[in-house]
Design a protein around this motif. Structure first.
Motif, short mmCIF file in Angstrom:
data_model
loop_
_atom_site.label_atom_id
_atom_site.label_comp_id
_atom_site.label_asym_id
_atom_site.label_seq_id
_atom_site.Cartn_x
_atom_site.Cartn_y
_atom_site.Cartn_z
N ASP A 1 0.83 -1.20 0.00
CA ASP A 1 0.00 0.00 0.00
C ASP A 1 0.87 1.25 0.00
OD1 ASP A 1 -2.45 -1.18 -0.13
OD2 ASP A 1 -2.87 -1.08 2.02
N THR B 1 -0.78 6.55 -2.94
CA THR B 1 -1.38 6.53 -4.27
C THR B 1 -2.40 5.40 -4.39
OG1 THR B 1 0.62 7.47 -5.26
CG2 THR B 1 -0.91 6.35 -6.75
N THR B 2 -2.06 4.21 -3.90
CA THR B 2 -3.02 3.10 -3.97
C THR B 2 -4.23 3.35 -3.08
OG1 THR B 2 -1.87 1.87 -2.23
CG2 THR B 2 -1.19 1.46 -4.50
N GLY C 1 -5.68 7.08 -4.81
CA GLY C 1 -5.60 7.31 -6.25
C GLY C 1 -6.94 7.33 -6.95
N ASP C 2 -7.97 6.65 -6.40
CA ASP C 2 -9.29 6.65 -7.03
C ASP C 2 -10.09 7.90 -6.68
OD1 ASP C 2 -8.78 4.21 -8.17
OD2 ASP C 2 -9.75 3.06 -6.58
N HIS C 3 -9.59 8.71 -5.75
CA HIS C 3 -10.37 9.85 -5.26
C HIS C 3 -9.65 11.19 -5.44
CE1 HIS C 3 -12.81 6.72 -3.41
NE2 HIS C 3 -11.72 6.24 -2.84
N SER D 1 -6.60 13.44 -7.73
CA SER D 1 -5.85 13.46 -9.00
C SER D 1 -4.36 13.28 -8.73
CB SER D 1 -6.09 14.80 -9.71
OG SER D 1 -5.46 15.86 -8.98
N GLY E 1 -19.55 9.70 -2.86
CA GLY E 1 -18.47 9.11 -3.62
C GLY E 1 -17.26 10.01 -3.81
N THR E 2 -17.31 11.23 -3.26
CA THR E 2 -16.21 12.19 -3.40
C THR E 2 -15.38 12.23 -2.13
OG1 THR E 2 -17.55 13.55 -4.89
CG2 THR E 2 -15.63 14.61 -3.88
#
Length: 440
Positions: free
Chosen positions: A78, A81-82, A85-87, A89, A122-123
């Motif tokens: 981990d 970024t991992t 990274g989905d949330h 930029s 979701g943000t």
């Protein structure tokens, strides 16, 4: 024959006089009805052009805000970024990494540490990572900006007294009274200068401690400070009281103000067993020859932390065929210690580095000439090997004269609590923290 109609034959019949008022009233009512109807009824043309009644639109239904909290632990591989990274930029993560340098480098997140990720619809909203038992890293969105800060973890603290009797080990005695191993380690650290918890413990020994029990969001979260403790070992009582002498770090002293801290710990491992003692003649299990063994071997599982027994400087760190991974520490002009067969070195350990007493320098292993995982521990006085168990060293400085009165006043209620003469009072660090759960 002439027919003569009666007089007034074309006139309507005469209305009786008594009916006249009723007839007038009826006519008046009919006239009033038509008059009122003409004022309230629109002509047909106007009725056709009148706008229809406008009804208010139904209230708009606001969508429900969806909040999600993800709890987890850092896993091998981990990174920030991992995790984010989905949330966030790549540019936001790069900016975070730059901001974190003076707060807590994001590259230092450790496997096993807990974290919490908060999302709104979701943000990304907030990320919390426990740096240690006292502080956490908080990353949160503030409008278009992403802020990062290191903040204290909020605990509710309850002070409690815990007592137990040794049947086989301190670990088991602590577990028998419903506490966890963290308390056993804390007690072993406090009395490490006076008691060897490998060699000195006997059945019937007893302990008691006045300790802070932490709660986080109403859930038990380990221990805070051990405020006072007593350990009875082979009939001898050892007491410890936490006190800060002026600007010095908090430390433990006995009831007379003498420091429990000494130049060397009794052992480099808190819990283990001695597989081979100090002797000048021992049959070596691998070489099958008789040779001197000026050391103490501590058998322990691979990965058990090894602590420096005293402050000093690493003068050698390396690997040899016989010693495996080893470290040599010079403590002063008189004493040196040697630690052999390590599985690996602790992070940051390097030759020439200064280490502190109790600092983890490596981990138990079986590298080099070894039949199994253990630590071979050696001590030298003026270059000659000595038995570590027979080394007597002076204590650290006692409570200063200027602080002695304050020390006596501070420990007086602690002595009474250890004696069981006062009730323990619970306290809360922060008023807004939730109260601890009720004991079952």
């Amino acid at each position: 024959m002439d027919f003569n109609p009666p007089r007034n034959a074309n006139l309507p019949p005469r209305v009786p006089r008594w009916r006249l008022p009723l007839l007038v009233l009826a006519v008046a009512l009919v006239a009033a009805f038509f008059f009122l109807d003409s004022r309230t009824t629109l002509p047909e043309s106007e009725a056709r052009s009148a706008p229809a009644e406008i009804k208010a639109p139904p209230p708009e239904i606001q969508p429900e805000i969806q909040r999600e909290v993800v709890d987890g632990e850092i896993r091998p591989g981990d990174s920030i970024t991992t995790l984010l990274g989905d949330h966030l930029s790549p540019q936001e993560i790069h900016t975070l990494a730059g901001k974190s340098g003076d707060i807590f480098p994001l590259s230092k997140i450790c496997v096993g540490q807990p974290f919490k990720l908060c999302l709104t619809d979701g943000t990304f909203e907030r990320f919390e990572y426990d740096i240690n038992r006292d502080d956490q890293l908080v990353i949160r969105r503030d409008g278009e900006e992403i802020d990062i800060a290191r903040v204290p973890i909020v605990y509710t603290v309850e002070t409690a007294i815990i007592r137990g009797t040794i049947s086989s080990s301190l670990f088991e005695a602590v577990a028998e009274v419903g506490e966890n191993a963290e308390l056993a380690l804390a007690l072993a650290d406090i009395f490490a200068w006076d008691i060897d918890f490998i060699r000195d413990i006997r059945q019937g020994d007893a302990f008691q401690s006045l300790v802070e029990k932490r709660y986080r969001d109403g859930i038990p979260a380990g221990y805070g400070k051990v405020l006072a403790a007593e350990f009875i070992n082979q009939g001898t009582s050892y007491q410890a009281f936490l006190f800060q002498d002026g600007d010095h770090p908090p430390s433990y002293y006995d009831a007379e103000g003498k420091s429990l801290r000494k130049a060397f710990l009794r052992a480099p491992l808190p819990f283990s067993r001695i597989s081979s003692g100090f002797t000048m003649r021992r049959f070596h299990p691998i070489s099958k020859t008789w040779r001197a063994h000026p050391a103490i071997d501590y058998a322990a599982p691979t990965g058990t932390p090894i602590k420096a027994v005293g402050d000093g400087t690493i003068v050698k760190k390396g690997y040899t065929k016989n010693n495996g991974n080893f470290i040599k520490i010079r403590h002063n002009a008189t004493y040196e210690t040697l630690y052999l067969h390590m599985s690996k070195f602790a992070r940051g350990i390097a030759q020439g580095k200064r280490v502190l007493q109790g600092q983890v320098i490596g981990y138990v292993g079986s590298t080099g000439l070894a039949t199994g995982p253990h630590l071979c521990f050696r001590m030298y006085k003026n270059g000659a090997p000595v038995n570590p168990n027979r080394v007597k060293t002076a204590s650290a400085a006692p409570v200063s004269k200027e602080q002695l009165a304050a020390f006596s006043a501070a420990i007086a209620p602690l002595i009474e609590k250890l004696a069981g003469r006062t009730e323990l009072m619970a306290r809360t660090d922060l008023a807004e923290s939730p109260p601890p759960p009720q004991k079952q």
